[in-house]
Scaffold this motif. Structure first.
Motif, short mmCIF file in Angstrom:
data_model
loop_
_atom_site.label_atom_id
_atom_site.label_comp_id
_atom_site.label_asym_id
_atom_site.label_seq_id
_atom_site.Cartn_x
_atom_site.Cartn_y
_atom_site.Cartn_z
N GLY A 154 2.37 3.34 4.16
CA GLY A 154 1.17 2.63 4.30
C GLY A 154 0.51 2.26 5.76
O GLY A 154 1.70 2.10 6.55
N TYR A 195 -2.51 5.37 2.41
CA TYR A 195 -1.26 5.87 2.14
C TYR A 195 -1.05 7.31 2.27
O TYR A 195 -2.04 8.15 2.44
N ILE A 253 0.73 -1.34 0.00
CA ILE A 253 0.11 -0.02 -0.09
C ILE A 253 0.79 1.15 0.14
O ILE A 253 0.36 2.26 -0.61
#
Length: 148
Positions: free
Chosen positions: A28, A44, A16
């Motif tokens: 993330g 994020y 992510i």
């Protein structure tokens, strides 16, 4: 959480983080239900939803241009991953109460306050210390150190 599940969630968190457009640091965050190991939300660091800007300074990172030290002046720059994960959960009506958060960096003080007030009870992070970690500990949010 079993070690194999945590390892998989850390890998997801790193994946992510790669979505972040930030040239300075890619972060993330995942919010999970500890009872079912289901991901409730993710986030994020990046510009606001549907922003026309690529970065916080348009085409440049203001934090880099202004040589702002990491962990300071959090009012300048993109939205943080932890805040985005919390707000993304709110946006779709998912509760963050009694959930866990996994993040690939230590939360800043601003994000720590949001984590605490969102009802998140445990944070998995590198735990290098700082004001955010201190705040979480002082407010009974459990910290589990991650080795990334």
């Amino acid at each position: 959480m079993k070690a194999k599940h945590l390892s998989a969630r850390i890998d997801q968190c790193k994946l992510i983080a790669k979505c972040s457009p930030c040239p300075r640091r890619k972060v993330g965050a995942l919010i999970i239900d500890p009872l079912t190991n289901v991901i409730i939300s993710e986030g994020y660091n990046g510009t606001p939803r549907d922003s026309k800007k690529a970065l916080c300074g348009g085409d440049t990172c203001r934090r880099i241009c202004e040589q702002i030290e990491s962990g300071t002046q959090n009012d300048i720059g993109c939205h943080h991953a932890e805040s985005n994960a919390i707000l993304n959960a709110c946006r779709v009506g998912q509760s963050t109460l009694n959930r866990w958060l996994i993040v690939n960096c230590d939360p800043c003080l601003m994000c720590a306050k949001s984590i605490h007030h969102a009802g998140i009870v445990k944070v998995f992070c590198p735990n290098h210390g700082g004001a955010g970690i201190d705040y979480l500990i002082e407010n009974s949010v459990e910290i589990e150190t991650l080795v990334l």
